[in-house]
Write a protein that holds these residues in place. Structure first.
Motif, PDB file in Angstrom:
ATOM      1  N   LEU A  44       0.685  -1.647   0.098  1.00 57.91           N
ATOM      2  CA  LEU A  44       0.505  -0.113  -0.076  1.00 57.91           C
ATOM      3  C   LEU A  44       1.190   1.448   0.178  1.00 57.91           C
ATOM      4  O   LEU A  44       0.560   2.066  -0.723  1.00 57.91           O
ATOM      5  N   GLY A  45       1.724   1.587   0.784  1.00 53.74           N
ATOM      6  CA  GLY A  45       2.350   2.312   0.792  1.00 53.74           C
ATOM      7  C   GLY A  45       3.436   2.450  -0.434  1.00 53.74           C
ATOM      8  O   GLY A  45       3.280   3.620  -0.588  1.00 53.74           O
ATOM      9  N   SER A 121      -0.733  -0.353 -13.850  1.00 49.66           N
ATOM     10  CA  SER A 121       0.777  -0.654 -13.237  1.00 49.66           C
ATOM     11  C   SER A 121       0.503  -0.748 -11.549  1.00 49.66           C
ATOM     12  O   SER A 121       1.853  -1.837 -10.943  1.00 49.66           O
ATOM     13  N   MET A 122       0.250  -0.435 -11.719  1.00 49.99           N
ATOM     14  CA  MET A 122      -0.330  -1.440  -9.958  1.00 49.99           C
ATOM     15  C   MET A 122      -0.946  -3.096  -9.834  1.00 49.99           C
ATOM     16  O   MET A 122      -0.002  -3.584  -8.820  1.00 49.99           O
ATOM     17  N   ASP A 165      -4.409  -7.131  -1.678  1.00 49.78           N
ATOM     18  CA  ASP A 165      -3.786  -6.907  -2.412  1.00 49.78           C
ATOM     19  C   ASP A 165      -4.599  -5.898  -3.881  1.00 49.78           C
ATOM     20  O   ASP A 165      -4.848  -4.695  -4.131  1.00 49.78           O
ATOM     21  N   LEU A 166      -5.491  -6.772  -3.787  1.00 52.76           N
ATOM     22  CA  LEU A 166      -6.509  -5.837  -4.482  1.00 52.76           C
ATOM     23  C   LEU A 166      -7.275  -4.988  -3.907  1.00 52.76           C
ATOM     24  O   LEU A 166      -7.801  -3.894  -4.881  1.00 52.76           O
ATOM     25  N   MET A 167      -7.261  -5.040  -2.668  1.00 56.45           N
ATOM     26  CA  MET A 167      -8.336  -4.395  -1.960  1.00 56.45           C
ATOM     27  C   MET A 167      -6.776  -2.852  -1.723  1.00 56.45           C
ATOM     28  O   MET A 167      -7.098  -1.698  -1.655  1.00 56.45           O
ATOM     29  N   ALA A 174      -7.900   5.111  -4.792  1.00 61.29           N
ATOM     30  CA  ALA A 174      -8.528   6.049  -4.151  1.00 61.29           C
ATOM     31  C   ALA A 174      -7.922   6.984  -2.977  1.00 61.29           C
ATOM     32  O   ALA A 174      -8.299   8.019  -3.699  1.00 61.29           O
ATOM     33  N   LEU A 175      -7.417   6.523  -2.399  1.00 60.34           N
ATOM     34  CA  LEU A 175      -6.330   8.242  -1.901  1.00 60.34           C
ATOM     35  C   LEU A 175      -5.291   9.001  -2.791  1.00 60.34           C
ATOM     36  O   LEU A 175      -5.777   9.879  -2.804  1.00 60.34           O
ATOM     37  N   THR A 176      -5.138   7.907  -3.581  1.00 64.36           N
ATOM     38  CA  THR A 176      -4.175   8.925  -4.959  1.00 64.36           C
ATOM     39  C   THR A 176      -4.843   9.993  -5.452  1.00 64.36           C
ATOM     40  O   THR A 176      -4.414  10.990  -5.765  1.00 64.36           O
ATOM     41  N   SER A 177      -5.828   9.321  -6.000  1.00 66.09           N
ATOM     42  CA  SER A 177      -6.859  10.567  -6.799  1.00 66.09           C
ATOM     43  C   SER A 177      -6.899  11.655  -5.926  1.00 66.09           C
ATOM     44  O   SER A 177      -7.305  12.687  -6.676  1.00 66.09           O
ATOM     45  N   GLN A 178      -7.240  12.081  -4.959  1.00 64.64           N
ATOM     46  CA  GLN A 178      -7.388  12.669  -3.895  1.00 64.64           C
ATOM     47  C   GLN A 178      -6.493  13.656  -3.324  1.00 64.64           C
ATOM     48  O   GLN A 178      -6.728  14.573  -3.140  1.00 64.64           O
TER      49      GLN A 178
END
Length: 184
Positions: A44-45, A121-122, A165-167, A174-178
């Motif tokens: 996640l990090g 890419s993720m 990992d999918l979660m 979601a966090l990146t878009s914000q």
């Protein structure tokens, strides 16, 4: 032939340091498993570092994290560190983080910084990390005397982790878009 130096501002270095620390904190949040590959939030990090900072700075954060761990800082899961941590059955996943970051950065360079590209890419980064980690696991785990085939390694080291990992990918997107627009 003219060479241009890459310039980093103090802000870039601070962001890289913050995300290096975020990856380490994600490693410390871990649930041990019987096959010695813990559930952690490291990926996640890593996803957040590359998503929010971009390929170059995100890859530098992952590299800094791995170098800190390699020299002995207790930044890996279970508060471990040192080259010996890289030689464990889960060490290939740590090394896979670097190649996952490179793959994600490469996709960004080729396809741009759109959110759907980041999501792909993720997924690619996760596959790269799994490939390195599983191959390493199959080499190192038998040193304990028990041979492990590909299917067994996938059953132990990949399949149980896929839903989580999918979660993590969904949460990172979601966090990146914000947050992305605040860091650029």
């Amino acid at each position: 032939m003219e060479m241009t130096a890459t310039k980093f501002r103090a802000r870039d270095i601070a962001y890289i340091a913050v995300f290096t620390a975020l990856i380490a904190v994600g490693a410390w949040i871990s649930i041990p498993t019987p096959v010695r590959i813990d559930f952690t939030l490291q990926t996640l990090g890593i996803f957040l570092a590359l998503g929010i900072l971009g390929g170059r700075r995100g890859t530098l954060a992952v590299t800094a994290y791995l170098l800190l761990g390699a020299v002995g800082a207790p930044v890996f899961s279970g508060f471990s560190g040192g080259l010996s941590a890289l030689l464990t059955p889960s060490g290939g996943y740590l090394i896979g983080f670097f190649f996952a970051a490179l793959a994600m950065w490469g996709m960004e360079k080729v396809l741009g910084e759109k959110l759907w590209v980041l999501g792909l890419s993720m997924l690619l980064g996760t596959a790269v990390c799994y490939a390195f980690g599983t191959a390493w696991f199959m080499v190192v785990y038998p040193a304990g005397g028990e041979s492990v085939g590909l299917w067994t390694a996938l059953t132990w080291c990949v399949f149980p982790y896929l839903p989580f990992d999918l979660m993590k990918i969904a949460l990172a997107l979601a966090l990146t878009s914000q947050l992305r627009r605040h860091v650029k």
